[in-house]
Design an enzyme around this catalytic site. Structure first.
Site, PDB file in Angstrom:
ATOM      1  N   ARG A  40      30.705  -1.841   8.738  1.00 21.82           N
ATOM      2  CA  ARG A  40      29.502  -1.045   8.444  1.00 21.82           C
ATOM      3  C   ARG A  40      28.240  -1.661   9.032  1.00 21.82           C
ATOM      4  NH1 ARG A  40      30.956   1.170   2.357  1.00 21.82           N
ATOM      5  NH2 ARG A  40      32.034   3.007   3.163  1.00 21.82           N
ATOM      6  N   LYS A 206      44.348  17.459  -4.288  1.00 21.36           N
ATOM      7  CA  LYS A 206      44.077  18.588  -5.183  1.00 21.36           C
ATOM      8  C   LYS A 206      43.457  19.806  -4.509  1.00 21.36           C
ATOM      9  CE  LYS A 206      43.154  15.897  -9.353  1.00 21.36           C
ATOM     10  NZ  LYS A 206      42.029  15.443 -10.183  1.00 21.36           N
ATOM     11  N   GLY A 374      37.733   9.945   3.485  1.00 20.24           N
ATOM     12  CA  GLY A 374      38.033   8.517   3.514  1.00 20.24           C
ATOM     13  C   GLY A 374      39.503   8.224   3.733  1.00 20.24           C
TER      14      GLY A 374
HETATM   15  P1  ADP Z   1      40.441  12.450   1.848  1.00 15.71           P
HETATM   16  O1  ADP Z   1      39.950  11.157   1.254  1.00 15.71           O
HETATM   17  O2  ADP Z   1      40.826  12.302   3.296  1.00 15.71           O
HETATM   18  O3  ADP Z   1      39.506  13.601   1.614  1.00 15.71           O
HETATM   19  P2  ADP Z   1      42.035  13.045  -0.473  1.00 15.71           P
HETATM   20  O4  ADP Z   1      41.284  12.006  -1.244  1.00 15.71           O
HETATM   21  O5  ADP Z   1      41.829  14.452  -0.807  1.00 15.71           O
HETATM   22  O6  ADP Z   1      41.818  12.820   1.108  1.00 15.71           O
HETATM   23  O7  ADP Z   1      43.605  12.786  -0.648  1.00 15.71           O
HETATM   24  C1  ADP Z   1      44.220  11.582  -0.306  1.00 15.71           C
HETATM   25  C2  ADP Z   1      45.238  11.173  -1.322  1.00 15.71           C
HETATM   26  O8  ADP Z   1      46.148  12.192  -1.608  1.00 15.71           O
HETATM   27  C3  ADP Z   1      46.042  10.009  -0.793  1.00 15.71           C
HETATM   28  O9  ADP Z   1      45.820   8.878  -1.602  1.00 15.71           O
HETATM   29  C4  ADP Z   1      47.484  10.487  -0.861  1.00 15.71           C
HETATM   30  O10 ADP Z   1      48.369   9.487  -1.320  1.00 15.71           O
HETATM   31  C5  ADP Z   1      47.407  11.615  -1.852  1.00 15.71           C
HETATM   32  N1  ADP Z   1      48.479  12.575  -1.633  1.00 15.71           N
HETATM   33  C6  ADP Z   1      48.655  13.377  -0.574  1.00 15.71           C
HETATM   34  N2  ADP Z   1      49.785  14.087  -0.700  1.00 15.71           N
HETATM   35  C7  ADP Z   1      50.354  13.725  -1.857  1.00 15.71           C
HETATM   36  C8  ADP Z   1      51.546  14.113  -2.556  1.00 15.71           C
HETATM   37  N3  ADP Z   1      52.360  15.010  -2.030  1.00 15.71           N
HETATM   38  N4  ADP Z   1      51.777  13.544  -3.739  1.00 15.71           N
HETATM   39  C9  ADP Z   1      50.945  12.638  -4.251  1.00 15.71           C
HETATM   40  N5  ADP Z   1      49.814  12.231  -3.643  1.00 15.71           N
HETATM   41  C10 ADP Z   1      49.519  12.760  -2.467  1.00 15.71           C
HETATM   42 MG    MG Z   2      39.935  10.459  -0.809  1.00 15.22          MG
END
Ligand code: ADP
Ligand code: MG
Length: 417
Positions: A40, A206, A374
């Site tokens: 950073r 989600k 992230g």
């Molecule tokens: P970002 O940070 O890129 O926006 P999110 O925070 O929405 O992404 O989601 C990332 C998390 O979702 C990861 O820690 C991953 O392990 C979890 N994840 C993705 N698919 C699954 C799944 N099928 N079951 C459980 N966890 C999941």
């Molecule tokens: Mg995330």
């Protein structure tokens, strides 16, 4: 509306009050706090060097951790000042506070091209409360305001919003730093008029986290590819068996509405045709929260019903290949949210296959690829493909809100061009 950037502003001889993101990871070693990852700090160097070269007198402000309004020695920015000095190759003065006499004295002593860093702005509760009197105190040493902390721009705090308002009211200019400029260019301008086909890949945990992004991007995208745990809520809404998968039963209506909107807008909306599932079993080990660490057995790929004792952890091979083919035909790609629980190597293949296709589309077919979120950035770096895409947002929560179409307070407070 295009925002003023540091390229546009004449800063010679002026005190430039600049908000940066120096919320770096620290570790205690022999009683001293040591920075374990300086990314950073390194990322701000281009903006700093430009402003130094233009003859500005730089006063940097940042937060570190969550000191909750108290002076917390372990969250001091002093080690950051030392590191910045080393990286810049010139002295960086450190003020033991972010407001008050000492700050004013240091600011008054700065010559053109010199740099000072202020102590953690979150040592004051007034920062997160965006207290107007506190913003006035910060602004005492600001002729020009610069914000290069995109990751904090979705919060209206004194150092991200309040101080800009004070500077603007006095007729001073408020500009985006080069990092912020890049975020606005890729997450904003490039997606406003994307080269087509525009393929959006959405995953993560989600539906409720991503529904606003889905809703907005349905109006822009040619194709939306769904992956991650989010896909199981769609499956549930279709009456399919989801076993123990992570689902949001109260979001089924939302999922169906998104599909209906896609149909109406003629957006190709794809759900995984196969998924990798496993049976979770508790081990003897306990995690930090005192709950048993889970292991996963009976790993298999299914196309229809997920067995009652199993949980879905990734898109399957067939889906990954199908998604890759669509991605390879794209001219603009936006990816937010991993395709599965990529942190576990047994469930990373789907995410890695998509990452590879995004990299190939960028490198071989000239597609513009933009990664927000992230964990998505982590997944890409884990696949060692971080340098093969057009842009990876530093924003996390801020990038998600920006993609939802929200006006970020830290961006709104900057002067229009
Ligand atoms: P970002 O940070 O890129 O926006 P999110 O925070 O929405 O992404 O989601 C990332 C998390 O979702 C990861 O820690 C991953 O392990 C979890 N994840 C993705 N698919 C699954 C799944 N099928 N079951 C459980 N966890 C999941
Ligand atoms: Mg995330």
């Amino acid at each position: 509306m295009a925002k003023l950037t540091v390229r546009d502003v004449d800063v010679k001889g002026k005190r430039v009050f600049m908000r940066v993101d120096y919320n770096v990871p620290l570790e205690e070693k022999n009683g001293k706090m040591v920075i374990t990852d300086a990314t950073r700090i390194v990322e701000t160097l281009p903006t700093l060097k430009l402003l130094i070269q233009k003859g500005g007198r730089l006063i940097l402000t940042a937060h570190l951790g969550r000191p909750k309004g108290k002076r917390e020695a372990s969250m001091s920015l002093r080690p950051v000042a030392d590191k910045l000095q080393e990286l810049l190759g010139q002295p960086v003065a450190f003020a033991d506070d972010c407001i008050g006499e000492q700050v004013e004295k240091i600011a008054a002593g700065l010559k053109d091209g010199e740099v000072a860093l202020l102590e953690n702005v979150r040592y004051y509760n007034e920062e997160e409360a965006n207290d107007p009197a506190f913003a006035e105190k910060l602004a005492k040493v600001a002729d020009v305001y610069v914000n290069d902390a995109f990751g904090a721009a979705h919060r209206a705090h004194a150092s991200t919003e309040g101080v800009a308002r004070v500077v603007a009211k006095r007729g001073g200019q408020c500009a985006a730093g080069l990092l912020m400029e890049r975020e606005l260019k890729f997450l904003g301008d490039e997606l406003e008029k994307p080269a087509r086909p525009f393929v959006v890949i959405l995953g993560g945990a989600k539906v409720s986290d991503k529904i606003k992004v889905i809703d907005r991007l349905l109006e822009k995208a040619d194709t939306i590819l769904i992956g991650g745990a989010m896909a199981y809520t769609f499956r549930l809404a279709h009456g399919q068996k989801v076993g123990k998968s992570l689902v949001e039963p109260d979001r089924q209506e939302m999922a169906l509405a998104a599909e209906a909107k896609a149909k109406q807008l003629k957006v190709n909306f794809e759900l995984p045709s196969d998924v990798v599932v496993a049976k979770p079993v508790p081990t003897d080990k306990l995690n930090k929260k005192g709950k048993p660490v889970m292991d996963f057995v009976n790993i298999q790929t299914v196309t229809d019903a997920i067995p009652d004792d199993s949980e879905g952890f990734s898109i399957g091979e067939q889906t990954a290949a199908h998604y890759a083919q669509i991605i390879l035909g794209a001219k603009t790609i936006l990816w937010n949210g991993p395709m599965g629980m990529f942190e576990d190597a047994r469930f990373a293949a789907g995410t890695n296959a998509v990452a590879k296709a995004v990299a190939e589309a960028t490198q071989k077919h000239g597609a513009k690829s933009i990664i927000g979120g992230g964990d998505s950035v982590k997944a890409l770096n884990q696949a060692k493909l971080g340098d093969q895409v057009s842009f990876m947002s530093t924003g996390g929560g801020a990038s998600l809100e920006f993609l939802e179409g929200a006006v970020l307070p830290g961006v709104a407070a900057l002067s229009d061009k």
